[in-house]
Scaffold this motif. Structure first.
Motif, PDB file in Angstrom:
ATOM      1  N   THR A   5      31.285 -14.442 -57.568  1.00 54.65           N
ATOM      2  CA  THR A   5      31.132 -14.245 -59.012  1.00 54.65           C
ATOM      3  C   THR A   5      32.063 -15.159 -59.791  1.00 54.65           C
ATOM      4  OG1 THR A   5      30.545 -11.925 -58.641  1.00 54.65           O
ATOM      5  CG2 THR A   5      31.209 -12.539 -60.869  1.00 54.65           C
ATOM      6  N   GLU A   6      33.318 -15.241 -59.360  1.00 53.58           N
ATOM      7  CA  GLU A   6      34.286 -16.093 -60.051  1.00 53.58           C
ATOM      8  C   GLU A   6      33.903 -17.568 -59.951  1.00 53.58           C
ATOM      9  OE1 GLU A   6      36.771 -15.311 -62.047  1.00 53.58           O
ATOM     10  OE2 GLU A   6      36.064 -13.250 -61.826  1.00 53.58           O
ATOM     11  N   LEU A   7      33.394 -17.989 -58.796  1.00 53.51           N
ATOM     12  CA  LEU A   7      32.948 -19.376 -58.636  1.00 53.51           C
ATOM     13  C   LEU A   7      31.783 -19.680 -59.567  1.00 53.51           C
ATOM     14  CD1 LEU A   7      33.138 -19.839 -54.752  1.00 53.51           C
ATOM     15  CD2 LEU A   7      34.551 -20.987 -56.467  1.00 53.51           C
ATOM     16  N   CYS A   8      30.864 -18.722 -59.686  1.00 57.21           N
ATOM     17  CA  CYS A   8      29.718 -18.884 -60.591  1.00 57.21           C
ATOM     18  C   CYS A   8      30.177 -18.981 -62.041  1.00 57.21           C
ATOM     19  CB  CYS A   8      28.738 -17.722 -60.425  1.00 57.21           C
ATOM     20  SG  CYS A   8      27.797 -17.762 -58.886  1.00 57.21           S
ATOM     21  N   HIS A   9      31.142 -18.129 -62.425  1.00 60.83           N
ATOM     22  CA  HIS A   9      31.672 -18.163 -63.786  1.00 60.83           C
ATOM     23  C   HIS A   9      32.341 -19.503 -64.074  1.00 60.83           C
ATOM     24  CE1 HIS A   9      31.918 -13.489 -64.242  1.00 60.83           C
ATOM     25  NE2 HIS A   9      30.704 -13.964 -64.372  1.00 60.83           N
ATOM     26  N   HIS A  10      33.115 -19.989 -63.112  1.00 63.77           N
ATOM     27  CA  HIS A  10      33.826 -21.257 -63.282  1.00 63.77           C
ATOM     28  C   HIS A  10      32.843 -22.414 -63.450  1.00 63.77           C
ATOM     29  CE1 HIS A  10      36.912 -24.329 -62.820  1.00 63.77           C
ATOM     30  NE2 HIS A  10      36.160 -24.896 -61.883  1.00 63.77           N
ATOM     31  N   ARG A  14      31.940 -24.783 -66.978  1.00 67.26           N
ATOM     32  CA  ARG A  14      32.124 -26.235 -66.984  1.00 67.26           C
ATOM     33  C   ARG A  14      30.803 -26.990 -67.152  1.00 67.26           C
ATOM     34  NH1 ARG A  14      36.277 -28.954 -62.964  1.00 67.26           N
ATOM     35  NH2 ARG A  14      35.827 -30.552 -64.527  1.00 67.26           N
ATOM     36  N   TYR A  15      29.757 -26.471 -66.510  1.00 67.92           N
ATOM     37  CA  TYR A  15      28.453 -27.155 -66.559  1.00 67.92           C
ATOM     38  C   TYR A  15      27.342 -26.150 -66.870  1.00 67.92           C
ATOM     39  CZ  TYR A  15      31.422 -30.200 -63.701  1.00 67.92           C
ATOM     40  OH  TYR A  15      32.462 -30.946 -63.216  1.00 67.92           O
ATOM     41  N   PRO A  16      27.288 -25.644 -68.106  1.00 67.13           N
ATOM     42  CA  PRO A  16      26.309 -24.595 -68.430  1.00 67.13           C
ATOM     43  C   PRO A  16      24.853 -25.006 -68.243  1.00 67.13           C
ATOM     44  CG  PRO A  16      27.391 -25.427 -70.420  1.00 67.13           C
ATOM     45  CD  PRO A  16      28.136 -25.970 -69.258  1.00 67.13           C
ATOM     46  N   HIS A 118      28.880 -14.647 -78.029  1.00 66.31           N
ATOM     47  CA  HIS A 118      28.183 -15.899 -77.747  1.00 66.31           C
ATOM     48  C   HIS A 118      28.028 -16.104 -76.241  1.00 66.31           C
ATOM     49  CE1 HIS A 118      26.758 -19.844 -79.141  1.00 66.31           C
ATOM     50  NE2 HIS A 118      27.194 -20.282 -77.965  1.00 66.31           N
ATOM     51  N   CYS A 119      26.867 -16.578 -75.840  1.00 66.50           N
ATOM     52  CA  CYS A 119      26.612 -16.915 -74.432  1.00 66.50           C
ATOM     53  C   CYS A 119      26.427 -18.423 -74.331  1.00 66.50           C
ATOM     54  CB  CYS A 119      25.366 -16.196 -73.916  1.00 66.50           C
ATOM     55  SG  CYS A 119      24.932 -16.662 -72.218  1.00 66.50           S
ATOM     56  N   ALA A 120      27.287 -19.063 -73.565  1.00 66.98           N
ATOM     57  CA  ALA A 120      27.219 -20.518 -73.418  1.00 66.98           C
ATOM     58  C   ALA A 120      25.942 -20.955 -72.703  1.00 66.98           C
ATOM     59  CB  ALA A 120      28.445 -21.016 -72.648  1.00 66.98           C
ATOM     60  N   LEU A 121      25.424 -20.091 -71.829  1.00 66.19           N
ATOM     61  CA  LEU A 121      24.219 -20.438 -71.068  1.00 66.19           C
ATOM     62  C   LEU A 121      22.964 -20.321 -71.928  1.00 66.19           C
ATOM     63  CD1 LEU A 121      25.006 -18.695 -67.663  1.00 66.19           C
ATOM     64  CD2 LEU A 121      25.544 -21.011 -68.386  1.00 66.19           C
ATOM     65  N   CYS A 122      22.932 -19.316 -72.817  1.00 71.40           N
ATOM     66  CA  CYS A 122      21.785 -19.146 -73.718  1.00 71.40           C
ATOM     67  C   CYS A 122      21.923 -19.999 -74.970  1.00 71.40           C
ATOM     68  CB  CYS A 122      21.639 -17.679 -74.119  1.00 71.40           C
ATOM     69  SG  CYS A 122      21.179 -16.583 -72.758  1.00 71.40           S
TER      70      CYS A 122
END
Length: 291
Positions: A5-10, A14-16, A118-122
């Motif tokens: 989970t932490e790796l996915c968040h990181h 960085r690269y949304p 806010h969602c950086a991915l959306c």
């Protein structure tokens, strides 16, 4: 699981865009492949060998109902967008007496309702944002939280049933070594058959397929019980009691929404005005001067 989970968040921070373009297809395809795989394995290979005719027919009904709810809630979760931008024009502005509860989003450069983030991915703010879900390829928020909850519930139920029947079949087939000790086989003089290896691998995959949604469901039960969100799971500011919390998330029909994602259950409000507990510190905080 926490490390993943932490790796996915990181990576997502960085690269949304790259994370979405890679993570969404892989996760969605995984669900769309795993669901029919376990369904087919259960209904055409395992279930006929452990159930009599009557139980087998009942199991068919149960399996179809679970599969329908897994895929149905997954699709509806994606379709029901919780973006603040979906609000009508008048809903995007606070009423004067609640303006102090709204916050300014530096990215969107607008005032946003309480509990929206806010969602950086959306690329937008989400009403009562819970988290961004790769398996449904969208943010879980006010409008689609109901569908995500039942998606995780039926995923857990389905994989648990599959695991139980697979274990029963394994015992009936004479497998005496637990699947999680399969490496013990290499320490024995006798070699297991390829069929035994397949059974162990399937059981191992079934355990993983059961553990992931079960972990998500455990969080979601806590969230629904206290009307919280994933990133503020211990926050009790909006906890109005179990029945009211269920209706706030599931809609007017509450837990009856377990029957089908197509069951109409209008939400109690548009996601901009949230009632707080009488003893909430936020409720009793002095109002800001907005002159």
């Amino acid at each position: 699981m926490c490390v993943v989970t932490e790796l996915c968040h990181h990576f997502a921070k960085r690269y949304p865009k790259k994370f979405v373009s890679i993570g969404h297809p892989i996760s969605v395809i995984l669900v769309l492949v795993a669901t029919p795989f376990f369904f087919t394995l259960q209904m055409f290979y395992i279930a006929p060998k452990i159930f009599n005719d009557v139980l087998y027919k009942i199991y068919w009904v149960v399996a179809i109902f679970i599969t329908y709810n897994i895929l149905g809630n997954m699709i509806f979760c994606y379709l029901y967008n919780s973006s603040v931008e979906r609000l009508p024009k008048e809903g995007k502005l606070p009423v004067p007496e609640e303006e102090h509860l709204w916050h300014y989003c530096e990215i969107c450069q607008k005032l946003m309702p309480p509990r929206s983030w806010h969602c950086a991915l959306c690329g937008c703010c989400i009403l009562k944002r819970d988290h961004h879900c790769l398996f449904t390829a969208t943010c879980v928020g006010h409008n689609n939280h109901r569908y995500f909850f039942w998606f995780t519930f039926y995923m857990t139920l389905g994989t648990c049933l599959s695991l139980v029947t697979s274990l029963v079949y394994g015992i009936m087939s004479g497998i005496s070594i637990p699947f999680y000790d399969m490496f013990y086989l290499f320490m024995k003089d006798t070699s297991p058959t390829s069929c035994s290896y397949c059974q162990y691998i399937i059981l191992l995959l079934n355990n993983v397929a059961c553990a992931v949604p079960a972990l998500m469901l455990a969080f979601q039960i806590q969230i629904v019980c206290h009307n919280a969100t994933y990133y503020q799971i211990f926050d009790r500011t909006y906890d109005l009691g179990f029945r009211k919390n269920c209706k706030l998330i599931m809609g007017q029909r509450g837990l009856w929404t377990f029957l089908s994602p197509t069951l109409k259950s209008p939400l109690l409000h548009d996601g901009t005005q949230w009632q707080m507990r009488p003893d909430s510190k936020l409720l009793n905080a002095p109002k800001a001067n907005v002159n």
